[in-house]
Design a protein around this motif. Structure first.
Motif, PDB file in Angstrom:
ATOM      1  N   ALA A  16      47.289  39.811  39.711  1.00 48.31           N
ATOM      2  CA  ALA A  16      47.589  38.895  38.537  1.00 48.31           C
ATOM      3  C   ALA A  16      48.751  39.319  37.674  1.00 48.31           C
ATOM      4  O   ALA A  16      49.158  40.279  37.703  1.00 48.31           O
ATOM      5  CB  ALA A  16      46.230  38.783  37.507  1.00 48.31           C
TER       6      ALA A  16
ATOM      7  N   SER B  42      45.676  36.673  41.259  1.00 44.64           N
ATOM      8  CA  SER B  42      46.170  35.269  41.289  1.00 44.64           C
ATOM      9  C   SER B  42      45.822  34.542  42.326  1.00 44.64           C
ATOM     10  O   SER B  42      45.621  33.623  42.315  1.00 44.64           O
ATOM     11  CB  SER B  42      47.648  35.336  40.608  1.00 44.64           C
ATOM     12  OG  SER B  42      48.435  35.868  41.963  1.00 44.64           O
TER      13      SER B  42
ATOM     14  N   THR C  53      42.437  30.349  44.701  1.00 42.37           N
ATOM     15  CA  THR C  53      43.362  30.441  43.559  1.00 42.37           C
ATOM     16  C   THR C  53      42.334  29.788  42.494  1.00 42.37           C
ATOM     17  O   THR C  53      41.225  29.420  42.729  1.00 42.37           O
ATOM     18  CB  THR C  53      44.619  29.426  43.774  1.00 42.37           C
ATOM     19  OG1 THR C  53      44.276  27.963  43.684  1.00 42.37           O
ATOM     20  CG2 THR C  53      45.420  29.595  45.047  1.00 42.37           C
TER      21      THR C  53
ATOM     22  N   ASP D   1      43.136  31.611  34.221  1.00 45.51           N
ATOM     23  CA  ASP D   1      44.442  32.171  34.585  1.00 45.51           C
ATOM     24  C   ASP D   1      44.682  33.135  35.648  1.00 45.51           C
ATOM     25  O   ASP D   1      45.573  33.625  36.245  1.00 45.51           O
ATOM     26  CB  ASP D   1      45.431  32.608  33.506  1.00 45.51           C
ATOM     27  CG  ASP D   1      44.527  33.730  32.635  1.00 45.51           C
ATOM     28  OD1 ASP D   1      43.404  33.804  33.035  1.00 45.51           O
ATOM     29  OD2 ASP D   1      45.270  34.518  32.013  1.00 45.51           O
ATOM     30  N   ARG D   2      43.236  33.473  36.186  1.00 44.23           N
ATOM     31  CA  ARG D   2      42.995  34.681  37.216  1.00 44.23           C
ATOM     32  C   ARG D   2      41.808  34.446  37.794  1.00 44.23           C
ATOM     33  O   ARG D   2      40.998  33.530  37.796  1.00 44.23           O
ATOM     34  CB  ARG D   2      43.325  35.706  36.382  1.00 44.23           C
ATOM     35  CG  ARG D   2      42.035  36.092  35.627  1.00 44.23           C
ATOM     36  CD  ARG D   2      41.987  37.556  34.876  1.00 44.23           C
ATOM     37  NE  ARG D   2      40.885  37.936  34.309  1.00 44.23           N
ATOM     38  CZ  ARG D   2      40.194  37.670  33.223  1.00 44.23           C
ATOM     39  NH1 ARG D   2      41.040  36.846  32.488  1.00 44.23           N
ATOM     40  NH2 ARG D   2      39.072  38.182  32.812  1.00 44.23           N
TER      41      ARG D   2
END
Length: 462
Positions: free
Chosen positions: A109, A123, A138, A83-84
């Motif tokens: 993030a 992010s 990304t 997610d990051r």
């Protein structure tokens, strides 16, 4: 002007065959020598496989090493998470989680995500690599732009990196799903794989040459630094800004100026002391080796063979021996120079003594001078300028040699240079030390040449 016909030339050649046959022999000898040299060079080319070596040379790596001498790289690493993105830098980098280069930008993030203490969390990350080159990152995709071309790479963290379509000429991948290497020319490169993106952005110059990243002067312009030195408030209450700046330069953790200068001074002292001691010992021994000074043949031969033994063992071998005996340090280097040069000076000095003019000695003997006075006033004035000139030349030469023997543990800047080369990444430090060595050798060469010219000129005038 009278011209000679071919008939007249042939008639002259018939009357003097020895003269013309000798000329032909000389011409043939010249051609034979030239052909021998060409044949030897061709043999050497074949024997050492010069063509294969040149063809198989990795000139790309050689070019990279050469570029590293005059440039530096900033190397951010962007690690893929689900997610990051975690942004980190090498251990001794000038950048850290709260300090990033201007050409690297990122979006924070989402709240609630946590990154390691030595990394920043984002992010999306964007990096501009020179002109018209960029990387957009990304957690699931990497887009690389070079010139007018674009490469999209789908990322499955920890699993694969898959390009969309065919790779352009500036990108390579050995097998599907494996890392992709992207080349931006001199501006740098990037390595993209399923775990992270390693960016190498190259810049001309030597990074942090004066102030490292821990200095309060780091990142300030030249004008700002001078302003602080001349009239700014004290950055450290314990010392002036000028003293602080000098302390930061000398103790620069990346360039280690103070240690490099100290090691260079050790090299200079090592060469000087070794040459001086060798000259002082070889001078009296040369009188024993000279046949016209000492008439005892046994003493002559023993002394000359002693000189041969000392100089037949290369200085580098002596350095290895004394490094084992005394441990790493300047003492081993001084001893190596002392042993080698004692043998060399002994041979040179004794040959100079054997070629003196005996008339001055005979004149001294005719007035009843003692043997010591005969040597002092009848021999030494003749050879002293030559001996000193030779010693000065070897002192200048030993400054270079001390660098080489230092690399095997004999101390000085040679050991420092070897340590920088072994890292295979500090080539700008190597270039810095090589430049210092060149400057010192240039200065000492000019000093030695000037002194030798004065001595030789004085001798000629006398």
């Amino acid at each position: 002007m009278t011209t000679i016909s071919m008939t007249d030339m042939q008639a002259i050649a018939d009357r003097h065959p020895d003269v013309f046959s000798g000329s032909w022999r000389k011409s043939l000898t010249g051609w034979a020598v030239s052909a021998g040299i060409v044949a030897y060079l061709a043999f050497a080319w074949w024997f050492f496989s010069v063509g294969a070596v040149l063809a198989g040379g990795n000139w790309g790596i050689a070019g990279t090493y050469l570029a590293d001498w005059v440039s530096y790289e900033v190397r951010p690493q962007i690690v893929f998470k689900q997610d990051r993105l975690d942004i980190g830098y090498p251990r001794f980098s000038s950048y850290r989680p709260d300090r990033h280069p201007e050409w690297l930008s990122f979006d924070q993030a989402a709240k609630g995500t946590t990154a390691p203490a030595n990394k920043a969390s984002a992010s999306r990350v964007s990096a501009e690599i020179g002109r018209n080159n960029a990387i957009e990152i990304t957690p699931a995709n990497v887009t690389v732009s070079r010139g007018g071309e674009t490469l999209d790479i789908a990322i499955i963290p920890g699993t694969s990196a898959t390009p969309a379509g065919d790779l352009p000429t500036w990108a390579t991948q050995k097998a599907p799903g494996e890392k992709i290497m992207v080349d931006f020319g001199f501006a740098g490169s990037a390595q993209i794989d399923a775990d992270d993106v390693k960016i190498r952005h190259r810049f001309l110059g030597w990074e942090n040459f004066f102030f490292d990243a821990n200095s309060p002067f780091w990142g300030k312009s030249t004008g700002e630094v001078f302003s602080l030195l001349l009239s700014g408030e004290r950055l450290d209450p314990k010392m002036s800004n000028a003293a602080l700046a000098w302390d930061n330069i000398v103790n620069n953790s990346e360039w280690q100026h103070g240690d490099v200068w100290l090691k260079l001074l050790q090299t200079i002292v090592m060469a000087f002391v070794g040459t001086l001691f060798a000259s002082l010992l070889a001078f009296p021994l040369a009188f024993l080796a000279a046949r016209n000074i000492t008439r005892n043949r046994l003493v002559n031969q023993v002394t000359k063979r002693f000189f041969d033994f000392l100089r037949s063992v290369d200085m580098l071998i002596w350095a290895l021996f004394f490094t084992r005996a005394f441990g790493p340090g300047p003492i081993a280097g001084i001893s190596a120079i002392f042993f080698t040069d004692t043998g060399t000076f002994g041979k040179l000095y004794s040959e100079a003594l054997e070629n003196i003019d005996d008339k001055q000695r005979e004149g001294m003997r005719s007035v009843g001078a003692s043997p010591a006075s005969v040597q002092r006033y009848g021999v030494v004035p003749q050879v002293l300028p030559v001996l000193v000139s030779q010693s000065l030349y070897f002192w200048e030469s030993n400054t270079r040699s001390a660098t080489i023997i230092g690399a095997v543990g004999a101390g000085g800047i040679g050991l420092k240079l070897w340590e920088a080369m072994r890292t295979n990444s500090d080539w700008e430090n190597v270039a810095y030390m090589v430049l210092l060595i060149l400057i010192v050798v240039f200065i000492f060469d000019n000093i030695s040449t000037a002194l030798r010219q004065r001595l030789i000129g004085k001798k000629a005038n006398d």
